[in-house]
Scaffold this active site. Sequence first.
Site, PDB file in Angstrom:
ATOM      1  N   CYS A 155       0.819  -1.225   0.000  1.00 28.68           N
ATOM      2  CA  CYS A 155       0.000   0.000   0.000  1.00 28.68           C
ATOM      3  C   CYS A 155       0.842   1.260   0.000  1.00 28.68           C
ATOM      4  O   CYS A 155       0.343   2.337  -0.330  1.00 28.68           O
ATOM      5  CB  CYS A 155      -0.922   0.022   1.212  1.00 28.68           C
TER       6      CYS A 155
HETATM    7  N1  CO8 Z   1     -19.947  -9.992   7.463  1.00 26.27           N
HETATM    8  C1  CO8 Z   1     -20.428 -10.152   8.715  1.00 26.27           C
HETATM    9  N2  CO8 Z   1     -19.641 -10.404   9.786  1.00 26.27           N
HETATM   10  C2  CO8 Z   1     -18.313 -10.495   9.576  1.00 26.27           C
HETATM   11  C3  CO8 Z   1     -17.741 -10.341   8.296  1.00 26.27           C
HETATM   12  C4  CO8 Z   1     -18.619 -10.090   7.212  1.00 26.27           C
HETATM   13  N3  CO8 Z   1     -18.153  -9.911   5.966  1.00 26.27           N
HETATM   14  N4  CO8 Z   1     -16.411 -10.463   8.400  1.00 26.27           N
HETATM   15  C5  CO8 Z   1     -16.125 -10.709   9.680  1.00 26.27           C
HETATM   16  N5  CO8 Z   1     -17.282 -10.729  10.402  1.00 26.27           N
HETATM   17  C6  CO8 Z   1     -17.422 -10.987  11.839  1.00 26.27           C
HETATM   18  C7  CO8 Z   1     -16.216 -11.691  12.401  1.00 26.27           C
HETATM   19  O1  CO8 Z   1     -16.327 -13.081  12.225  1.00 26.27           O
HETATM   20  C8  CO8 Z   1     -16.279 -11.293  13.852  1.00 26.27           C
HETATM   21  O2  CO8 Z   1     -17.232 -12.084  14.519  1.00 26.27           O
HETATM   22  P1  CO8 Z   1     -17.002 -12.529  16.054  1.00 26.27           P
HETATM   23  O3  CO8 Z   1     -16.930 -11.251  16.818  1.00 26.27           O
HETATM   24  O4  CO8 Z   1     -18.192 -13.376  16.328  1.00 26.27           O
HETATM   25  O5  CO8 Z   1     -15.695 -13.260  16.053  1.00 26.27           O
HETATM   26  C9  CO8 Z   1     -16.807  -9.857  13.808  1.00 26.27           C
HETATM   27  O6  CO8 Z   1     -17.484  -9.750  12.536  1.00 26.27           O
HETATM   28  C10 CO8 Z   1     -15.726  -8.822  13.907  1.00 26.27           C
HETATM   29  O7  CO8 Z   1     -14.700  -9.117  12.952  1.00 26.27           O
HETATM   30  P2  CO8 Z   1     -13.320  -8.395  12.914  1.00 26.27           P
HETATM   31  O8  CO8 Z   1     -12.738  -8.386  14.281  1.00 26.27           O
HETATM   32  O9  CO8 Z   1     -12.486  -8.958  11.807  1.00 26.27           O
HETATM   33  O10 CO8 Z   1     -13.805  -6.899  12.510  1.00 26.27           O
HETATM   34  P3  CO8 Z   1     -13.054  -5.553  12.590  1.00 26.27           P
HETATM   35  O11 CO8 Z   1     -13.873  -4.598  13.325  1.00 26.27           O
HETATM   36  O12 CO8 Z   1     -11.616  -5.679  12.997  1.00 26.27           O
HETATM   37  O13 CO8 Z   1     -13.069  -5.091  11.039  1.00 26.27           O
HETATM   38  C11 CO8 Z   1     -11.590  -4.922   9.151  1.00 26.27           C
HETATM   39  C12 CO8 Z   1     -12.414  -5.849  10.041  1.00 26.27           C
HETATM   40  C13 CO8 Z   1     -12.555  -4.015   8.383  1.00 26.27           C
HETATM   41  C14 CO8 Z   1     -10.804  -5.761   8.170  1.00 26.27           C
HETATM   42  C15 CO8 Z   1     -10.655  -4.035  10.003  1.00 26.27           C
HETATM   43  O14 CO8 Z   1     -10.008  -4.830  10.957  1.00 26.27           O
HETATM   44  C16 CO8 Z   1      -9.594  -3.280   9.210  1.00 26.27           C
HETATM   45  O15 CO8 Z   1      -9.883  -2.561   8.262  1.00 26.27           O
HETATM   46  N6  CO8 Z   1      -8.344  -3.377   9.655  1.00 26.27           N
HETATM   47  C17 CO8 Z   1      -7.231  -2.651   9.026  1.00 26.27           C
HETATM   48  C18 CO8 Z   1      -6.837  -3.392   7.826  1.00 26.27           C
HETATM   49  C19 CO8 Z   1      -5.748  -2.712   7.048  1.00 26.27           C
HETATM   50  O16 CO8 Z   1      -5.583  -1.519   7.020  1.00 26.27           O
HETATM   51  N7  CO8 Z   1      -4.987  -3.533   6.366  1.00 26.27           N
HETATM   52  C20 CO8 Z   1      -3.967  -3.056   5.490  1.00 26.27           C
HETATM   53  C21 CO8 Z   1      -3.941  -4.039   4.398  1.00 26.27           C
HETATM   54  S1  CO8 Z   1      -3.922  -3.362   2.881  1.00 26.27           S
HETATM   55  C22 CO8 Z   1      -2.307  -3.456   2.286  1.00 26.27           C
HETATM   56  O17 CO8 Z   1      -1.370  -3.324   2.970  1.00 26.27           O
HETATM   57  C23 CO8 Z   1      -2.149  -3.748   0.864  1.00 26.27           C
HETATM   58  C24 CO8 Z   1      -1.904  -5.183   0.681  1.00 26.27           C
HETATM   59  C25 CO8 Z   1      -1.734  -5.490  -0.753  1.00 26.27           C
HETATM   60  C26 CO8 Z   1      -3.017  -5.386  -1.554  1.00 26.27           C
HETATM   61  C27 CO8 Z   1      -3.749  -6.675  -1.606  1.00 26.27           C
HETATM   62  C28 CO8 Z   1      -4.873  -6.651  -2.631  1.00 26.27           C
HETATM   63  C29 CO8 Z   1      -5.768  -7.876  -2.539  1.00 26.27           C
END
Ligand code: CO8
Length: 373
Positions: A155
């Site tokens: 990124c």
């Molecule tokens: N629908 C419904 N529920 C869901 C879903 C869904 N789609 N997904 C997960 N849940 C559930 C989970 O199972 C979990 O349930 P439980 O509490 O029962 O265990 C609950 O929802 C909460 O899940 P999370 O803890 O995962 O949720 P978060 O609040 O942490 O949100 C995010 C998830 C949105 C992914 C968030 O953590 C986030 O954005 N984090 C930062 C990510 C980031 O910035 N990453 C950088 C990566 S990008 C990068 O560097 C480039 C890489 C190269 C590119 C690649 C291209 C493919």
Amino acid sequence: MQIVISGTGLYTPKEGISNLELVTSFNEYVRQFNDARQNDIASGKMEPLQESSVEFIEKASGIKHRYVMNKEGILDPKLMRPNLTERPNEQMSLQCEMAFFAAKQAMQEANKTGNDIDFVIVACSNMQRPYPAIAIELQQALQIDGYAYDLNVACSSATFGIQTAVNAIKAGSAKAVLIVNPEICSGHLNFRDRNSHFIFGDAGTAIVVEAADTATADCQYEIVDCKLKTLFSSNVRNNGGFLSRCTPESRDNADKLFVQDGKKVFKEVTPLVANLILEHLEKNHIKPNDLTRLWLHQANSNMNRLIGTKLLGHEPSTEEAPIILDEYANTSSAGSVIAFHKTCKDLAKGSIGILCSFGAGYSAGNIILKKIF
Ligand code: CO8
């Protein structure tokens, strides 16, 4: 030596997918998957897959929509990947084509032709092939005489590319540099993974960097200073590569596409980025409240709100920290550049802003910019 950004460009794919469309297709995949394994699920041998939800996606990430290079394949529950035709070597590659459109716009804004550029960097998360460099293909398409190479810092590729361009101009090895970020994120996103299927979109951006004394563009931003940081982490990882075929039994495992521990990334990267920006501003004798605009990486609107609040002491308005991830999703290195491209023209001369990226590596880059025209 004063160095400026004198033009930017944006390529937006023609096809788009709303959260509702994405979730409907994902949930149909889940239904078919669970139906086919109902005996194992009923006997407790395996857990059923869980459905995705529009409400979760919007609340957890702020993403509402994304653009993609191929919609039909991604939404087909039997395929769940872009359906892209392989092109012959004689034809321009898909990634080069994306880069070409964004580059043309940036060069036009900067009043530059191929003759004026002498260094091309294709800086993005994933190249569609290892070699020859996409950047060299683009260099030829734009009739640029000089040199070109690809650069990948996930990124943060665009900001690392800007630092590379500044260094080359200062060292005298280039006069004007074209940095292009063609991101086909849908090609390496696992659309069968509920935790990440909604995160990315496709887009391409381009930036022209040159010495101020050659710049003639109507809108110019001085690159005041750059600060880069990397810190190894496997919390965002993609194990796909040329060694994958050497272990055919695991070649198609989920880790050969994008995987992350999103919660950990959120918790670890948010303070890392806020501190990096604060240290960088202090070094340049700039107070956070002197900043008119924060063009932050576009991964998660909650993350940007926290970083903005830590910097400014209040929750930033969308005017102070523009959000484009609602429409584009996370477009990796292109994200902060899209935000800049769309909202850099209206600032008054003398305004200061930051262009900041962060992501896999971990990697983070902060560029302090001052509008001079
Ligand atoms: N629908 C419904 N529920 C869901 C879903 C869904 N789609 N997904 C997960 N849940 C559930 C989970 O199972 C979990 O349930 P439980 O509490 O029962 O265990 C609950 O929802 C909460 O899940 P999370 O803890 O995962 O949720 P978060 O609040 O942490 O949100 C995010 C998830 C949105 C992914 C968030 O953590 C986030 O954005 N984090 C930062 C990510 C980031 O910035 N990453 C950088 C990566 S990008 C990068 O560097 C480039 C890489 C190269 C590119 C690649 C291209 C493919």
